[in-house]
Design an enzyme around this catalytic site. Sequence first.
Site, PDB file in Angstrom:
ATOM      1  N   LYS A  72      51.212 -12.916 -55.443  1.00 47.48           N
ATOM      2  CA  LYS A  72      52.168 -13.094 -54.344  1.00 47.48           C
ATOM      3  C   LYS A  72      53.474 -13.762 -54.780  1.00 47.48           C
ATOM      4  CE  LYS A  72      50.070 -11.636 -50.476  1.00 47.48           C
ATOM      5  NZ  LYS A  72      50.691 -10.765 -49.447  1.00 47.48           N
TER       6      LYS A  72
ATOM      7  N   SER B  33      43.555  -9.670 -58.027  1.00 53.46           N
ATOM      8  CA  SER B  33      44.777 -10.068 -57.328  1.00 53.46           C
ATOM      9  C   SER B  33      44.950 -11.569 -57.161  1.00 53.46           C
ATOM     10  CB  SER B  33      44.830  -9.402 -55.947  1.00 53.46           C
ATOM     11  OG  SER B  33      43.697  -9.770 -55.184  1.00 53.46           O
TER      12      SER B  33
END
Length: 413
Positions: A51, A306
């Site tokens: 992110k 992720s």
Amino acid sequence: MIAINEILAAYNCIKGVVEKTPLQKSEILSERYSANIYLKREDQQMVRSYKIRGAYYKIASLSDEDRHKGVVCASAGNHAQGVAYACNHLNIKGKIFMPTTTPKQKVKQVRMFGRDHIEIILTGDTYDEAYHAAMEDCRESGSVFIHPFDDTMVIAGQGTMGIEIMEQIKVPLDMIFIPVGGGGLIAGLGSYLRIHSPSTRIIGVEPEGAPSMTRSLKKGRRVTLEKFEKFVDGAAVATIGELNFKIASEVIDDMLLVPEGKVCTSILQLYNESAIVVEPAGALSVAALDLYADQIKGKNVICIISGGNNDITRTEEIKERSLLYEGLKHYFIIRFPQRSGALRDFVNHVLGPEDDITRFEYIRKNSRENGPALVGIETRSRQDYYSLVKRMDEYRINYTHVNDSPDLFHFLI
């Protein structure tokens, strides 16, 4: 799709700040699936999630006027940490709205990355309530809202992962498994791969309990989930982004839904076998490999890890969900005869040598012939469970299998 020039601009902006994470071949997974399985380790970012890519590029691209106004975001997790880091690094003031239910560990992480450049505002019980509070603040203050996924620059920032992957992989890339929440990662990464590796099959992976992208693609329009399972919190959204849906429709070859219990099994396997700590969303891509086991044989495959922001307080829940999914943990309501030795007979004659009682709740009531007990039993294999049930039937045990009754299970367990 996002223009390649935009993704290149994002890469040039963030490359001196964001880690170029490793692309590692997993020998264990490669042997298990008879394929070449590579892991893109975004859990090794400084904020332990991809992110930071989109958040940093978006904030770094703001005009001087917008920087002076400051930024606002709403997040209960990784996006908040990325925004906090960017604010501190770029000397920009930011407000981060988080639900009051956010674990203290996550709040502490956000505060650590943002230091005195951010203000954390805990409001509402859900992300949606925090989001509405953040948007109201933007309207009043004129600050810039940093969306977690539905933004061209944020998507371009996530797409920078594609540049790294194509530099790192030395063989033709046959397939890539990408976790999907709001759709920012698969939109950005998919845009880059469609141009630079057009033969690669792009597989999106969602948790079974939050299939917002899957349902939207089937309907041909964005769908809002009225109810969804929030366990895989990094990939559980009610509605995917508008931009993200448009791009995803162009780049995704297939969507897979993975049960939350299977995700938990993969979390434990990655830790026990490879010493990799992942959050639930970070395990989605690896968890999906079983669903594609035949198609990936002999292929070169990448799984996107992720994020690694796993809250240690969730460990017992993860173990429990994994055991339930694998068929190794079972709960029964057993109505024992109210006589001396009834429980001893059950342990000696019904319970298998490898079976373990992990929960037992019983209240004796003298006015009844049978006393109900809630019994949790862990077995070594599915076959052990079938043998246990067979013995319970042979000894005429009066029981109800709680696992098979969802409402009863959630009420009692």
